[in-house]
Enzyme design. Structure first.
Site, mmCIF file in Angstrom:
data_model
loop_
_atom_site.group_PDB
_atom_site.id
_atom_site.type_symbol
_atom_site.label_atom_id
_atom_site.label_comp_id
_atom_site.label_asym_id
_atom_site.label_seq_id
_atom_site.Cartn_x
_atom_site.Cartn_y
_atom_site.Cartn_z
ATOM 1 N N GLU A 87 0.612 -1.353 -0.555
ATOM 2 C CA GLU A 87 -0.147 -0.155 -0.149
ATOM 3 C C GLU A 87 0.806 1.574 0.253
ATOM 4 O O GLU A 87 0.406 2.522 -0.654
ATOM 5 C CB GLU A 87 -1.034 -0.084 0.913
ATOM 6 C CG GLU A 87 -2.047 -0.783 0.833
ATOM 7 C CD GLU A 87 -3.160 -0.588 2.175
ATOM 8 O OE1 GLU A 87 -2.580 -0.993 3.537
ATOM 9 O OE2 GLU A 87 -4.244 -1.652 2.256
ATOM 10 N N GLU A 118 7.481 -21.759 8.264
ATOM 11 C CA GLU A 118 7.440 -20.984 9.044
ATOM 12 C C GLU A 118 8.521 -21.812 10.163
ATOM 13 O O GLU A 118 9.337 -21.109 10.928
ATOM 14 C CB GLU A 118 6.235 -20.346 9.859
ATOM 15 C CG GLU A 118 5.747 -21.204 10.918
ATOM 16 C CD GLU A 118 4.220 -21.188 11.987
ATOM 17 O OE1 GLU A 118 4.437 -21.087 13.389
ATOM 18 O OE2 GLU A 118 3.783 -20.375 11.441
#
Length: 306
Positions: A87, A118
């Site tokens: 963004e 992960e």
């Protein structure tokens, strides 16, 4: 270091006493419960304001010197980092390499769960090496439970390269200790749905990242007052926003503001400088460059010279 097989004591894994009857609540009661619990996300960010402010100041310093900001995480944490990074270009007209999001599993993990990745610290280390992290860069590791090996590996590798490291977790340091330059703890408490850290922990993380990136951009001169004067004019909505900013700050008609925006090359910041100083596009660009893109500083220096 917390044993990865024994996480039940972690704050983010505990059972919330306020939602023990979650499956028996009606729709309105569910909304009210979520709303009440989500208030704790805002309070958690407030509790970390000193550390967050330190991250803002030190990140802005590095980016002023040519550094980059990286978010790295897995699962929800990784997706939040990628979202915040994505963004920045449309909001502040930054190059895509200035703020980057790294998620375990790559782009595919944005749509499909890749939580198993992960657990690989070496993948986090590789991600840092692949991006040629330097002492000018900032690496923000995001892990709600604080134990994600992928994030630990990345931050340790980044610190070895001299980068500024920021650790964001939703568990207290006494539960999971980690050696980072800045340690931000967003203590939101047990989730309504036990262990589902996409809820309060995710909300608090999103708030913290909003504050971090926006405040850094303010420090970099991407904002004038509370207007996004570096907005990228790439569609009709953003063009309309650009024109409204110009009209509000100059008092020009929409037609005149549109003409000014075109003369500036669709750069609101430059358009404002040209209007307030009567400089042409080239001279305005040069003045902004001298002041590292800071519109207020450029305008003030012009007025002093006059």
């Amino acid at each position: 270091m917390t044993n990865l097989q024994e996480r039940g004591h972690l704050l983010t894994e505990q059972v919330n006493p306020n939602s023990l009857n979650l499956d028996q609540l009606n729709a309105l009661e569910l909304v009210e419960l979520f709303n009440h619990e989500d208030e704790k996300a805002v309070a958690a960010v407030a509790g970390a304001k000193i550390q967050l402010a330190g991250a803002i100041e030190r990140t802005a310093e590095r980016l002023h010197q040519g550094g980059r900001l990286f978010y790295i995480g897995a699962g929800t944490s990784g997706r939040l980092g990628v979202l915040d990074a994505a963004e920045c270009p449309p909001t502040f007209c930054t190059p895509p390499e200035l703020v980057q999001g790294i998620i375990a599993g790559g782009a595919g993990a944005l749509l499909r769960s890749s939580e198993g990745l992960e657990d690989l610290a070496e993948d986090g280390e590789s991600a840092i090496a692949q991006r040629h992290i330097t002492q000018l860069d900032v690496v923000v590791g995001i892990t709600a439970g604080g134990t994600t090996p992928y994030v630990h590996g990345a931050l340790n590798a980044a610190r070895q390269r001299g980068a500024l490291t920021v650790f964001i977790a939703c568990v207290p340091a006494e539960q999971v200790d980690f050696d980072a330059d800045i340690d931000i703890r967003l203590l939101t408490g047990p989730e309504i749905l036990a262990g589902s850290t996409r809820l309060k922990a995710g909300t608090a993380t999103k708030l913290a990242l909003n504050i971090l990136s926006t405040s850094v951009m303010v420090r970099l001169g991407k904002v004038y007052g509370n207007r996004m004067v570096d907005v990228a004019v790439t569609n009709q909505k953003l063009r309309d926003r650009a024109l409204r900013i110009l009209q509000d700050l100059t008092g020009l008609s929409r037609e005149a503001a549109s003409f000014l925006l075109e003369r500036s090359g669709k750069w609101v910041k430059l358009a404002l400088l040209m209007h307030w100083t009567d400089l042409d596009k080239t001279a305005g660009e040069q003045l902004l460059s001298v002041h590292q893109g800071n519109l207020r500083a450029a305008v003030d220096s012009y007025k002093k010279e006059k």
